[in-house]
Enzyme design. Structure first.
Site, mmCIF file in Angstrom:
data_model
loop_
_atom_site.group_PDB
_atom_site.id
_atom_site.type_symbol
_atom_site.label_atom_id
_atom_site.label_comp_id
_atom_site.label_asym_id
_atom_site.label_seq_id
_atom_site.Cartn_x
_atom_site.Cartn_y
_atom_site.Cartn_z
ATOM 1 N N HIS A 60 -6.195 -2.669 -1.424
ATOM 2 C CA HIS A 60 -5.589 -3.711 -0.586
ATOM 3 C C HIS A 60 -6.452 -4.965 -0.582
ATOM 4 C CE1 HIS A 60 -3.053 -5.442 2.548
ATOM 5 N NE2 HIS A 60 -4.181 -5.959 3.010
ATOM 6 N N GLY B 274 4.860 -19.547 0.136
ATOM 7 C CA GLY B 274 5.923 -18.573 -0.097
ATOM 8 C C GLY B 274 5.480 -17.123 -0.047
ATOM 9 N N THR C 213 5.081 -13.668 1.393
ATOM 10 C CA THR C 213 5.712 -12.909 2.475
ATOM 11 C C THR C 213 5.096 -11.517 2.632
ATOM 12 O OG1 THR C 213 7.448 -12.073 1.002
ATOM 13 C CG2 THR C 213 7.931 -14.101 2.222
ATOM 14 N N ASN D 258 1.379 -16.226 -4.969
ATOM 15 C CA ASN D 258 1.470 -17.045 -3.761
ATOM 16 C C ASN D 258 0.353 -16.684 -2.795
ATOM 17 O OD1 ASN D 258 3.920 -18.267 -4.640
ATOM 18 N ND2 ASN D 258 5.070 -16.480 -3.936
ATOM 19 N N ASP E 31 10.882 -6.286 -8.895
ATOM 20 C CA ASP E 31 11.030 -6.953 -7.604
ATOM 21 C C ASP E 31 12.396 -6.590 -7.012
ATOM 22 O OD1 ASP E 31 9.568 -9.662 -6.225
ATOM 23 O OD2 ASP E 31 11.665 -9.283 -5.675
ATOM 24 N N HIS F 113 -0.320 -9.791 -5.122
ATOM 25 C CA HIS F 113 0.640 -9.380 -6.151
ATOM 26 C C HIS F 113 0.907 -10.512 -7.118
ATOM 27 C CE1 HIS F 113 2.833 -10.844 -2.596
ATOM 28 N NE2 HIS F 113 3.741 -11.322 -3.417
ATOM 29 N N CYS G 80 0.850 -1.197 0.000
ATOM 30 C CA CYS G 80 0.000 0.000 0.000
ATOM 31 C C CYS G 80 0.884 1.245 0.000
ATOM 32 C CB CYS G 80 -0.927 0.002 1.211
ATOM 33 S SG CYS G 80 -2.328 -1.132 1.093
HETATM 34 P P1 DGP Z 1 5.900 -13.082 -2.034
HETATM 35 O O1 DGP Z 1 6.987 -13.940 -1.468
HETATM 36 O O2 DGP Z 1 5.100 -13.794 -3.119
HETATM 37 O O3 DGP Z 1 5.028 -12.475 -0.970
HETATM 38 O O4 DGP Z 1 6.656 -11.918 -2.796
HETATM 39 C C1 DGP Z 1 6.976 -10.683 -2.216
HETATM 40 C C2 DGP Z 1 7.970 -10.044 -3.133
HETATM 41 O O5 DGP Z 1 7.988 -8.669 -2.857
HETATM 42 C C3 DGP Z 1 9.404 -10.537 -2.963
HETATM 43 O O6 DGP Z 1 9.830 -11.178 -4.161
HETATM 44 C C4 DGP Z 1 10.236 -9.294 -2.707
HETATM 45 C C5 DGP Z 1 9.287 -8.171 -3.076
HETATM 46 N N1 DGP Z 1 9.417 -7.001 -2.221
HETATM 47 C C6 DGP Z 1 9.212 -6.945 -0.882
HETATM 48 N N2 DGP Z 1 9.415 -5.701 -0.431
HETATM 49 C C7 DGP Z 1 9.712 -4.944 -1.526
HETATM 50 C C8 DGP Z 1 10.022 -3.577 -1.699
HETATM 51 O O7 DGP Z 1 10.051 -2.756 -0.762
HETATM 52 N N3 DGP Z 1 10.300 -3.155 -2.965
HETATM 53 C C9 DGP Z 1 10.268 -4.018 -4.039
HETATM 54 N N4 DGP Z 1 10.562 -3.526 -5.251
HETATM 55 N N5 DGP Z 1 9.982 -5.325 -3.902
HETATM 56 C C10 DGP Z 1 9.709 -5.781 -2.656
#
Ligand code: DGP
Length: 111
Positions: A45, A90, A92, A84, A29, A97, A6
């Site tokens: 959200h 997986g 996090t 995910n 990412d 997304h 968000c």
């Molecule tokens: P998941 O594991 O499916 O919840 O993927 C979360 C993804 O989000 C992980 O591959 C890293 C990415 N990520 C987390 N925090 C940030 C951030 O602050 N900036 C960017 N660009 N990506 C982020």
């Protein structure tokens, strides 16, 4: 607002954006797993795919369309979508997304 995605959607946390409009944001990412790895999020959200309701169908469909269009604009015809749901899968970040990965051979089944 404690959700990191968000904050990204609201511009509070800078990211490398590839696309944005009134509904969705696509950005690279932080921890890329392929030569091209970006995320597409709805600005709204939603905790994850299990939180999608009928009223979100158009929005989540748009997330897929934008994922494919941005991949094409980045020069990729072959790509993988990953979504995910839950820690065992997986997840996090608990804001829906779409991962879009491309540019290397991707094994099946995923690990
Ligand atoms: P998941 O594991 O499916 O919840 O993927 C979360 C993804 O989000 C992980 O591959 C890293 C990415 N990520 C987390 N925090 C940030 C951030 O602050 N900036 C960017 N660009 N990506 C982020």
């Amino acid at each position: 607002m404690s959700c990191i995605f968000c904050k990204i959607a609201g511009g509070e946390i800078p990211v490398a954006k590839l696309y944005e409009d009134e509904d969705v944001v696509a950005f690279r990412d932080l921890n890329p797993q392929a030569p091209l790895h970006f995320l597409v999020i709805p600005r709204k959200h939603l905790a994850g795919p299990a939180a999608i309701t009928a009223e979100d169908e158009r929005l989540t469909g748009k997330v897929l369309r934008v994922g494919a269009e941005v991949a094409r604009k980045e020069g990729r015809s072959d790509f993988r979508f990953v979504v995910n749901n839950g820690p065992q899968a997986g997840q996090t970040v608990f804001h829906f997304h779409l991962h879009v990965l491309a540019g290397r051979d991707l094994t099946w089944p995923p690990g």
